[in-house]
Write an enzyme that holds these catalytic residues in place. Structure first.
Site, PDB file in Angstrom:
ATOM      1  N   HIS A 367      47.111  23.770  91.151  1.00  0.00           N
ATOM      2  CA  HIS A 367      46.626  24.415  89.922  1.00  0.00           C
ATOM      3  C   HIS A 367      47.299  25.730  89.589  1.00  0.00           C
ATOM      4  O   HIS A 367      46.901  26.387  88.625  1.00  0.00           O
ATOM      5  CB  HIS A 367      45.122  24.671  89.998  1.00  0.00           C
ATOM      6  CG  HIS A 367      44.295  23.442  89.966  1.00  0.00           C
ATOM      7  ND1 HIS A 367      43.860  22.850  88.800  1.00  0.00           N
ATOM      8  CD2 HIS A 367      43.836  22.657  90.958  1.00  0.00           C
ATOM      9  CE1 HIS A 367      43.152  21.779  89.086  1.00  0.00           C
ATOM     10  NE2 HIS A 367      43.125  21.629  90.400  1.00  0.00           N
ATOM     11  N   LYS A 558      38.852  34.260  78.864  1.00  0.00           N
ATOM     12  CA  LYS A 558      39.396  33.694  80.098  1.00  0.00           C
ATOM     13  C   LYS A 558      39.314  34.776  81.156  1.00  0.00           C
ATOM     14  O   LYS A 558      38.998  35.927  80.843  1.00  0.00           O
ATOM     15  CB  LYS A 558      40.843  33.250  79.910  1.00  0.00           C
ATOM     16  CG  LYS A 558      41.727  34.316  79.244  1.00  0.00           C
ATOM     17  CD  LYS A 558      43.142  33.821  78.979  1.00  0.00           C
ATOM     18  CE  LYS A 558      43.269  32.978  77.721  1.00  0.00           C
ATOM     19  NZ  LYS A 558      43.571  31.585  77.959  1.00  0.00           N
ATOM     20  N   ARG A 559      39.615  34.441  82.424  1.00  0.00           N
ATOM     21  CA  ARG A 559      39.632  35.470  83.449  1.00  0.00           C
ATOM     22  C   ARG A 559      40.622  36.579  83.072  1.00  0.00           C
ATOM     23  O   ARG A 559      41.612  36.336  82.376  1.00  0.00           O
ATOM     24  CB  ARG A 559      40.020  34.858  84.800  1.00  0.00           C
ATOM     25  CG  ARG A 559      38.896  34.063  85.428  1.00  0.00           C
ATOM     26  CD  ARG A 559      37.702  34.913  85.761  1.00  0.00           C
ATOM     27  NE  ARG A 559      37.955  35.762  86.886  1.00  0.00           N
ATOM     28  CZ  ARG A 559      37.409  35.632  88.091  1.00  0.00           C
ATOM     29  NH1 ARG A 559      36.552  34.653  88.327  1.00  0.00           N
ATOM     30  NH2 ARG A 559      37.687  36.471  89.063  1.00  0.00           N
ATOM     31  N   LYS A 564      47.882  36.648  82.062  1.00  0.00           N
ATOM     32  CA  LYS A 564      47.274  36.117  80.842  1.00  0.00           C
ATOM     33  C   LYS A 564      47.443  37.093  79.674  1.00  0.00           C
ATOM     34  O   LYS A 564      47.210  36.756  78.530  1.00  0.00           O
ATOM     35  CB  LYS A 564      45.802  35.805  81.082  1.00  0.00           C
ATOM     36  CG  LYS A 564      45.577  34.662  82.090  1.00  0.00           C
ATOM     37  CD  LYS A 564      44.098  34.402  82.335  1.00  0.00           C
ATOM     38  CE  LYS A 564      43.820  33.437  83.461  1.00  0.00           C
ATOM     39  NZ  LYS A 564      43.976  32.012  83.107  1.00  0.00           N
ATOM     40  N   THR A 666      42.689  25.381  79.798  1.00  0.00           N
ATOM     41  CA  THR A 666      41.774  24.379  79.247  1.00  0.00           C
ATOM     42  C   THR A 666      40.962  25.012  78.116  1.00  0.00           C
ATOM     43  O   THR A 666      40.521  24.316  77.204  1.00  0.00           O
ATOM     44  CB  THR A 666      40.819  23.824  80.326  1.00  0.00           C
ATOM     45  OG1 THR A 666      40.319  24.918  81.107  1.00  0.00           O
ATOM     46  CG2 THR A 666      41.541  22.856  81.242  1.00  0.00           C
ATOM     47  N   LYS A 670      39.671  23.621  74.344  1.00  0.00           N
ATOM     48  CA  LYS A 670      38.322  23.748  73.767  1.00  0.00           C
ATOM     49  C   LYS A 670      38.401  24.401  72.394  1.00  0.00           C
ATOM     50  O   LYS A 670      37.747  23.966  71.442  1.00  0.00           O
ATOM     51  CB  LYS A 670      37.431  24.590  74.692  1.00  0.00           C
ATOM     52  CG  LYS A 670      37.091  23.883  75.995  1.00  0.00           C
ATOM     53  CD  LYS A 670      36.621  24.829  77.096  1.00  0.00           C
ATOM     54  CE  LYS A 670      36.801  24.146  78.445  1.00  0.00           C
ATOM     55  NZ  LYS A 670      36.737  25.084  79.583  1.00  0.00           N
TER      56      LYS A 670
END
Ligand code: 6GP
Length: 832
Positions: A367, A558-559, A564, A666, A670
């Protein structure tokens, strides 16, 4: 049978409004033990959950019995994390009794939506990996696949995040505090799990050398089962979570010494094993307790799997035909050594045979490529905690390296990279290598990620085993993420194309032609607006900030992670703020920047970025000169429940990771499914989202993975030059460095500025800044044209069918597991 008792039996099964209402009233009194007048919202939640649970038990047992009777091949999804969220809405919807339940509660004077709010959010996971596992459970049950989830029943899930003076502060999360109506404790399902001790060599009955693990400490794993309801309620699978229990004999030793307190202390320590979820997302702490957690749940699960297998078989030859075990990242990879130990040491299977069986049974999903997330346990720790496993790993390694092509070619560098042991510095066991070697299939989670696996971390293994790596692009369950979370849009879609999409998301494609339909666009917008109103109310409740419902909702949830790049987003927000102040007469598109996400408690940089967002928000939100055209909010305590409110309300979806670093994502799926347009880099599954929704319906910017790689490799990247040549970036950074957002502590953000300059800007925030701002401008311009925006939003929803986790799971089932749907057999429903 007592008439009253008998009537209750019937009601336990009845799905109509009257039956539901009667059983709610019964449950409240006889199981929750409350009078309707005194009952709290939580009492009603427990009541409703227990009554709903009654209605799935029969079919749950039918499902399990059918698998057993047919000796069907099962798949076991081993995961240290399951980020489930609430279950009531999900169970009702999948059973198809939401309306009946709502009406039944109505008649008691209660509102289903209020009752739902009393359910805690089961947060037994950190982020993407854990939520994917939860989506997969839903899809396995909905596709009638004989699938089991195995994990840990953490007493404390992911911490609760609060902001104090803008800083993240962590509080324990106590989801089990008031009991969990969904789980069935199985005190009789207990397996011993050992730690420490030593290995004894002996001669077995035929004089062969054999080993046993002795003088070990023992813990018991006790099962708790949660039913997993598939869509339509026909298949109901099982999630089995393990809880640590001290053994009785363990304590007795101390009692004999009279050391009562010590015995109890020891019990508490032992049971710490399942106490708390490690709060790191994609980084490994290297803590002994973590290794023990991993082994604890893996060993218990394997013992359970073998027990189930042995009900029908007397040797292990056909284990791979009856069980597929999926390793969700390397967390359960010790299972490879454990299955070898169980087969060889406990069941007397010969090594080579055991190895063939093991490899044919396991498969492994990677992952992340982040180097800090690749688990590597110190050999010394492993030798102490799991001495027999360490031996087995050495043995696997020796046999593998002996046979490998690298040895034949005399390529020692390659050989040392292939080794299960990293010999550099303090020696470590590479769990990724073990997982790869012990699996017949290894997969990445998006096309790009899988390619990068082949080129980077697993390049040597890929050369050795070119057939082993394959791609399984992630997906999301349309039940939770559209049908349940976005009722206005779900109802609209169903009104036009029927409800087949809930089970077969590909059907949503039929909406594409409606993108040109003015009336449909109007209704699509109305649904979005409803969701935005709901989110605006939530934002006001959570943060006290009022946002304009008709502003562009620009969402990054998100985290918190440097790769990111929430930092890139907040820098662009500062630049936009400056532009608005400089040009007060321009009619700006009002924008609301919405952030949410937790940082690992020890990740200082991520926590500093949280503080920065909160500091910038405070200044911007209170500056009258921007006339409410820009608002910034950072919602606290992001979790599945919050995501269900946020995803349906987003206009713009931020997927802006440094290319090559986000394995898939993911949340991107969504948001797009709920009609948000993506602004993103060509990273992870964004690449495939672009292919599906079309280049015209997505805002792509920035360096590609290849360019990132080249830029980093060249060593020629100079962020200072980039900053100097971009006035708006320079100004934003200067504001941060001069304390405009932190007058109380002007140097607060020095570490961030340092990372962006002298630090070399590893995540290439400055490199992508200009293009990112252009893409943002494009999005704002498009937003002025609501018809055009809506058209593209509809095309996003319509083209996301492929990203259903049902598609993903069927690919795993056919290409990796060889597991097939099994329809549960229901004995004729008894009439009481
Ligand atoms: C995440 C990846 O970061 C994300 O890109 C992906 O969508 C998700 O897994 C599901 O595949 N990784 C983790 O959460 C993690 O802990 C060890 O990796």
């Amino acid at each position: 049978m007592d008439a009253r008792y008998k009537s209750r039996e019937i009601e336990r099964r009845s799905l109509d409004v009257d039956g539901l209402k009667r059983s709610f009233l019964e449950w409240l009194v006889y199981s929750v033990g409350k009078d309707a007048r005194a009952a709290t919202r939580r009492d009603w939640f427990h009541t409703v959950a227990l009554a709903v649970r009654d209605r799935l038990v029969d079919r749950w047992m039918d499902t399990t019995r059918t698998y057993y009777q047919q000796d069907a091949k099962r798949v076991y999804y081993l995961s240290l994390e399951f980020l489930i969220g609430r279950l009531l809405t999900n169970s009702l919807a999948n059973l198809g009794i939401t309306d009946q339940c709502r009406q039944a509660l109505d008649r008691i004077g209660l509102n289903l939506d209020d009752v739902v709010e009393a359910e805690p959010d089961a947060a037994l996971g950190n982020g993407g990996l854990g939520r994917l596992a939860a989506c997969f459970l839903d899809s396995m049950a909905s596709e009638a696949l004989p699938g089991y989830g195995y994990g840990i029943r953490y007493e404390f899930g992911l911490f609760e995040q609060r902001f104090e003076h803008g800083w993240q502060v962590e509080y324990p999360e106590q989801w089990l505090q008031f009991g969990n109506p969904w789980e069935f404790p199985r005190p009789e399902v207990l397996y011993p799990v050992q730690f420490y001790g030593r290995v004894e060599e002996f001669r077995d009955s035929v004089g062969e050398r054999a080993y046993r693990w002795v003088d070990a400490e023992r813990v018991l794993a006790m099962a708790y089962d949660t039913p997993v309801v598939g869509y339509g309620g026909d298949t109901i699978n099982t999630l089995r979570l393990w809880s640590a229990r001290a053994t009785r004999d363990f304590n007795f030793g101390h009692f004999n010494d009279g050391a009562y307190m010590k015995a109890v202390e020891q019990k508490v320590l032992t049971e710490n094993l399942s106490r708390v979820l490690y709060p790191n997302d994609a980084t490994e702490g290297g803590k002994e307790l973590r290794l023990k957690q991993e082994y604890f749940f893996t060993s218990a699960s394997l013992q359970d799997i073998l027990r189930r297998y042995l009900q029908h078989h007397s040797n292990f030859d056909s284990l791979p035909d009856k069980a597929a075990i999926q390793l969700n990242d390397t967390h359960p990879a010790i299972g490879i050594a454990e299955l070898m130990r169980l087969l060889v040491d406990q069941h007397g299977v010969l090594w080579d045979k055991a190895w063939d069986i093991t490899r044919a049974t396991f498969s492994y999903t990677n992952h992340t490529l982040l180097p800090e997330a690749l688990e590597a346990w110190p050999v010394r720790m492993m030798e102490r905690v799991l001495p027999r496993h360490m031996q087995i790993i050495y043995e696997i390694n020796a046999k593998f390296l002996n046979r490998s092509k690298a040895r034949a070619a005399g390529d020692n560098a390659r050989l040392s990279r292939l080794s299960l042991i990293d010999e550099r510095g303090d020696r470590r066991v590479r769990m990724g290598n073990l997982a790869f070697l012990g699996s017949h299939k290894v997969n990445g989670v998006s096309a790009l990620h899988t390619e990068l696996m082949k080129q980077t971390v697993f390049a040597d293994f890929h050369a050795e085993f070119p057939e082993r790596i394959n791609n399984k692009t992630n997906g999301i369950t349309p039940r939770r993420w559209l049908h349940q979370a976005n009722q206005p849009l779900a109802a609209l879609i169903t009104s036009r194309i029927g409800n087949g999409w809930i089970k077969d998301l590909g059907q949503i494609k039929a909406l594409a032609e409606k993108a040109d339909d003015l009336v449909f666009r109007e209704e699509f917008r109305r649904a979005k607006r409803k969701n935005k109103k709901r989110l605006a109310a939530y934002i006001a409740r959570q943060t006290g900030v009022d946002v304009q419902v008709d502003s562009l909702f620009d969402v990054q949830v998100k985290r918190m992670h440097e790769y990111k790049r929430q930092l890139l987003n907040i820098l662009q927000a500062i630049a936009l703020y400056n532009e608005m102040r400089d040009n007060p007469t321009v009619s700006w598109v009002p924008v609301t920047k919405i952030f949410a996400g937790k940082a690992a408690p020890s990740y200082h940089m991520a926590k500093l970025i949280i503080k920065l967002i909160n500091d910038v928000a405070k200044v911007v939100n209170h500056d009258p000169s921007v006339h409410d055209n820009l608002k910034i909010v950072l919602l606290p305590n992001y979790n599945v429940t919050a995501a269900e409110i946020i995803m349906p309300a987003a206009d713009l979806s931020e997927q802006i990771s440094t290319a090559g670093m986000e394995a898939s994502g993911t949340g991107n799926m969504k948001l797009a499914l709920n009609g948000a347009l993506t602004i993103g880099t060509l990273d992870g599954a964004n690449v495939e989202i672009r292919e599906h929704v079309g280049d015209d319906n997505i805002f792509i910017f920035g360096l590609t993975a290849e360019e990132v790689n080249d830029l980093r490799a060249s060593g020629g990247f100079n962020p200072r030059e980039v900053i100097a040549s971009n006035p708006s970036l320079k100004r934003a950074l200067d504001m941060i460095s001069t304390g405009v957002f932190s007058p109380d502590d002007p140097h607060r953000y020095h570490p961030i500025l340092q990372a962006l300059t002298d630090g070399g800007d590893h995540f290439l925030v400055t490199a992508d800044f200009a293009e990112y701002c252009e893409a943002q401008q494009e999005a704002m311009d498009l937003y002025r044209d609501q018809e055009e925006w809506t058209r593209k939003a509809i095309l996003n929803t319509a083209n996301m069918g492929w990203f259903s986790s049902d598609r993903t799971i069927m690919e795993y089932a056919t290409e990796i597991w060889d597991v097939h749907p099994v329809k549960p057999e229901h004995p004729a429903e008894t009439e009481g």
